[in-house]
Enzyme design. Structure first.
Site, mmCIF file in Angstrom:
data_model
loop_
_atom_site.group_PDB
_atom_site.id
_atom_site.type_symbol
_atom_site.label_atom_id
_atom_site.label_comp_id
_atom_site.label_asym_id
_atom_site.label_seq_id
_atom_site.Cartn_x
_atom_site.Cartn_y
_atom_site.Cartn_z
ATOM 1 N N ASN A 1 0.961 -1.238 0.124
ATOM 2 C CA ASN A 1 -0.161 -0.240 0.751
ATOM 3 C C ASN A 1 0.965 1.298 0.317
ATOM 4 O O ASN A 1 1.684 0.890 0.434
ATOM 5 C CB ASN A 1 -1.063 -0.018 1.156
ATOM 6 C CG ASN A 1 -1.979 1.039 1.534
ATOM 7 O OD1 ASN A 1 -2.494 1.278 0.639
ATOM 8 N ND2 ASN A 1 -2.165 1.540 2.292
ATOM 9 N N HIS B 1 1.207 5.045 0.926
ATOM 10 C CA HIS B 1 -0.051 6.348 1.897
ATOM 11 C C HIS B 1 0.611 7.524 1.798
ATOM 12 O O HIS B 1 1.886 7.330 2.211
ATOM 13 C CB HIS B 1 -0.694 5.491 3.633
ATOM 14 C CG HIS B 1 -0.968 6.541 3.931
ATOM 15 N ND1 HIS B 1 -2.430 6.532 4.174
ATOM 16 C CD2 HIS B 1 -0.462 6.913 5.254
ATOM 17 C CE1 HIS B 1 -3.022 7.310 4.863
ATOM 18 N NE2 HIS B 1 -1.841 7.311 5.670
#
Length: 198
Positions: free
Chosen positions: A111, A113
């Site tokens: 991910n 972020h």
């Protein structure tokens, strides 16, 4: 494999890196969870297989939203598994994944972020950083790339970080633009390093 919900600028960064031979990888598919996501067009323009999977029918099929999310994630995992990816990149994927998905790809879900570890988790990280700048004088934020081993929010094992200073002449839009530029570079570098190690 890339999962995206919006404009797909981070997907484009990966596509550009592959096209320019800066990233030795093949993007085997792109999945979006919003029909209007421009990421679909970016993928199609590069002749990459695409899928759209909407959460709403799952929510309408059962009374329990937790169960609906789990069924959705199981269906999502089935689509992703069909592509046999070495890595699943969440590039602006605005959906918290359950173990029904994550358990199928241990150590292979990454991910991106727009905040530093432990700071501003969730979908509004840039707004939160900007508000902290206005209220408390926060003078830097950042970007991290991390693995997603479980259902925690933006708190998995960190692979890479980069600080983004908040400048005296910044406004919210200029800060966001500089964060996105850092995201594009850091994501490509981190995916490259991950694939070289595996």
């Amino acid at each position: 494999m890339v999962l995206a919900s919006g404009a797909g600028s981070n997907l484009q960064a990966l596509l550009d890196a592959v096209g320019e031979s800066r990233l030795d990888a093949e993007i085997v598919g792109v999945i979006v969870n919003r029909r209007a996501a421009y990421a679909l067009e970016r993928a199609r323009a590069n002749e990459i297989p695409t899928s759209f999977l909407d959460l709403q029918p799952h929510l309408e099929a059962v009374d329990d939203p937790v169960q609906a999310r789990r069924r959705y994630d199981a269906d999502l995992a089935a689509i992703v598994s069909g592509h046999r990816p070495d890595l699943v990149v969440l590039a602006g994927w605005m959906h918290l994944l359950t173990m029904e998905f994550l358990g199928c790809f241990p150590g292979r879900v990454m991910n991106l972020h727009p905040a530093l570890p432990g700071e501003f988790p969730g979908a509004h990280a840039i707004d939160d950083a900007w508000n902290a700048h206005l209220s408390d004088g926060l003078d830097r934020t950042g970007v991290m790339v991390h693995l997603v081993p479980d259902e925690g929010v933006d708190n998995g094992p960190v692979l890479a970080t980069r600080v983004v200073p908040i400048l005296a002449d910044d406004d919210r839009d200029s800060l966001e633009a500089r964060i996105h530029a850092v995201e594009h570079d850091l994501l490509v570098r981190t995916v490259t390093e991950f694939l070289e190690r595996t």
